[in-house]
Design a protein around this motif. Structure first.
Motif, PDB file in Angstrom:
ATOM      1  N   PRO A 165       0.227   5.889  -0.234  1.00 19.93           N
ATOM      2  CA  PRO A 165      -0.735   6.985  -0.351  1.00 19.93           C
ATOM      3  C   PRO A 165      -1.049   7.312  -1.814  1.00 19.93           C
ATOM      4  CG  PRO A 165       1.047   7.551   1.167  1.00 19.93           C
ATOM      5  CD  PRO A 165       1.444   6.281   0.484  1.00 19.93           C
ATOM      6  N   ALA A 166      -2.210   7.884  -2.044  1.00 24.10           N
ATOM      7  CA  ALA A 166      -2.651   8.227  -3.393  1.00 24.10           C
ATOM      8  C   ALA A 166      -1.651   9.135  -4.104  1.00 24.10           C
ATOM      9  CB  ALA A 166      -4.030   8.875  -3.341  1.00 24.10           C
TER      10      ALA A 166
ATOM     11  N   ARG B  52      -7.103  -5.900   1.175  1.00 22.71           N
ATOM     12  CA  ARG B  52      -6.667  -5.914   2.572  1.00 22.71           C
ATOM     13  C   ARG B  52      -7.390  -7.016   3.358  1.00 22.71           C
ATOM     14  NH1 ARG B  52      -7.071  -0.799   3.362  1.00 22.71           N
ATOM     15  NH2 ARG B  52      -4.851  -0.456   3.038  1.00 22.71           N
TER      16      ARG B  52
ATOM     17  N   GLU C 263      -8.719  -1.568  -2.831  1.00 23.12           N
ATOM     18  CA  GLU C 263      -7.711  -1.860  -1.812  1.00 23.12           C
ATOM     19  C   GLU C 263      -8.302  -2.444  -0.525  1.00 23.12           C
ATOM     20  OE1 GLU C 263      -4.980   0.985   0.541  1.00 23.12           O
ATOM     21  OE2 GLU C 263      -3.834   0.382  -1.243  1.00 23.12           O
ATOM     22  N   PRO C 264      -9.449  -1.954  -0.026  1.00 22.07           N
ATOM     23  CA  PRO C 264     -10.021  -2.588   1.178  1.00 22.07           C
ATOM     24  C   PRO C 264     -10.371  -4.066   0.970  1.00 22.07           C
ATOM     25  CG  PRO C 264     -10.997  -0.431   0.840  1.00 22.07           C
ATOM     26  CD  PRO C 264     -10.185  -0.739  -0.397  1.00 22.07           C
TER      27      PRO C 264
ATOM     28  N   LYS D  67      -7.999   2.723  -5.154  1.00 18.84           N
ATOM     29  CA  LYS D  67      -7.407   2.752  -3.804  1.00 18.84           C
ATOM     30  C   LYS D  67      -8.502   2.749  -2.754  1.00 18.84           C
ATOM     31  CE  LYS D  67      -4.110   4.780  -0.753  1.00 18.84           C
ATOM     32  NZ  LYS D  67      -3.790   3.495  -0.140  1.00 18.84           N
ATOM     33  N   GLU D  68      -9.592   3.458  -3.047  1.00 22.17           N
ATOM     34  CA  GLU D  68     -10.713   3.539  -2.105  1.00 22.17           C
ATOM     35  C   GLU D  68     -11.651   2.334  -2.191  1.00 22.17           C
ATOM     36  OE1 GLU D  68     -10.709   5.902   0.188  1.00 22.17           O
ATOM     37  OE2 GLU D  68      -8.864   6.612  -0.761  1.00 22.17           O
ATOM     38  N   SER D  69     -11.851   1.785  -3.393  1.00 17.62           N
ATOM     39  CA  SER D  69     -12.849   0.718  -3.567  1.00 17.62           C
ATOM     40  C   SER D  69     -12.259  -0.689  -3.581  1.00 17.62           C
ATOM     41  CB  SER D  69     -13.650   0.959  -4.844  1.00 17.62           C
ATOM     42  OG  SER D  69     -12.803   0.907  -5.980  1.00 17.62           O
TER      43      SER D  69
ATOM     44  N   ILE E 191      -6.789   5.859  -8.659  1.00 19.01           N
ATOM     45  CA  ILE E 191      -6.973   6.470  -7.334  1.00 19.01           C
ATOM     46  C   ILE E 191      -8.318   6.031  -6.746  1.00 19.01           C
ATOM     47  CG2 ILE E 191      -7.154   8.654  -6.075  1.00 19.01           C
ATOM     48  CD1 ILE E 191      -4.286   7.918  -7.183  1.00 19.01           C
ATOM     49  N   GLU E 192      -9.343   5.921  -7.590  1.00 17.34           N
ATOM     50  CA  GLU E 192     -10.636   5.390  -7.119  1.00 17.34           C
ATOM     51  C   GLU E 192     -10.474   3.972  -6.591  1.00 17.34           C
ATOM     52  OE1 GLU E 192     -13.692   5.535 -10.132  1.00 17.34           O
ATOM     53  OE2 GLU E 192     -13.235   7.628 -10.583  1.00 17.34           O
TER      54      GLU E 192
ATOM     55  N   SER F 291       0.843  -1.195   0.000  1.00 20.69           N
ATOM     56  CA  SER F 291       0.000   0.000   0.000  1.00 20.69           C
ATOM     57  C   SER F 291       0.875   1.241   0.000  1.00 20.69           C
ATOM     58  CB  SER F 291      -0.962  -0.004   1.187  1.00 20.69           C
ATOM     59  OG  SER F 291      -0.245   0.014   2.397  1.00 20.69           O
TER      60      SER F 291
END
Length: 165
Positions: free
Chosen positions: A101-102, A139, A135-136, A131-133, A128-129, A99
């Motif tokens: 940062p953006a 994880r 990546e979780p 990363k929010e949708s 970048i989107e 991971s």
């Protein structure tokens, strides 16, 4: 054989990490290449790039299945992120999520020379989107998460330690 997946969204460093593992003599492959992946019709009609509208990047399941069927000795490191990679989760001994940062992702995507993906402003925004949708979701199935802003040798060393563990 141990099989370690190094995954992340685009621009975090998985290709760089797996290339370094290969330089160090490990069996290491980047599945985010045309040899191992292909564009297919997207389930939801969207995709990561305007150059392939309605398409998504997926692993070639027959080839990846054969690759992961090897039960020899040692460790196989693979890197990649694809819509269908969950099909293979049970074939991996461990999953490492990288991971960053953006802002770091954006910098790496716009300046990388090994892959054109992410240079288009729409691709960059989509990454970048993700990363929010996405990546979780990555994880939630990862066994280890590493900060990919750390020096490359540190990240690679941590992955080697994880594989030995």
């Amino acid at each position: 054989m141990k099989r370690i997946l190094v995954t992340s969204v685009s621009g975090v460093g998985k290709s760089t990490v797996v290339a370094r593992l290969a330089e160090l003599g490990h069996r290491a492959l980047d599945l985010d290449s045309p040899e191992w992946s292909e564009w297919v019709d997207s389930a939801d009609g969207s995709g990561p790039t305007p150059s392939q509208p309605g398409k998504d990047w997926q692993w070639r399941e027959d080839q990846v299945r054969d690759l992961l069927a090897d039960d020899g000795d040692g460790v196989l490191f693979v890197s990649g992120c694809a819509a269908n990679m969950g099909v293979f989760r049970d074939r991996f001994t461990g999953v490492v999520l990288l991971s960053a940062p953006a802002e770091v992702m954006a910098e790496r995507l716009t300046h990388r020379t090994t892959n054109p993906y992410g240079k288009d402003p729409e691709e960059l925004a989509r990454s970048i989107e993700f990363k929010e949708s996405v990546e979780p979701l990555l994880r939630a199935t990862a066994d280890l998460e590493l900060d990919a802003t750390a020096p490359l040798e540190h990240v690679v060393g941590e992955i080697e330690r994880f594989a030995r563990g």
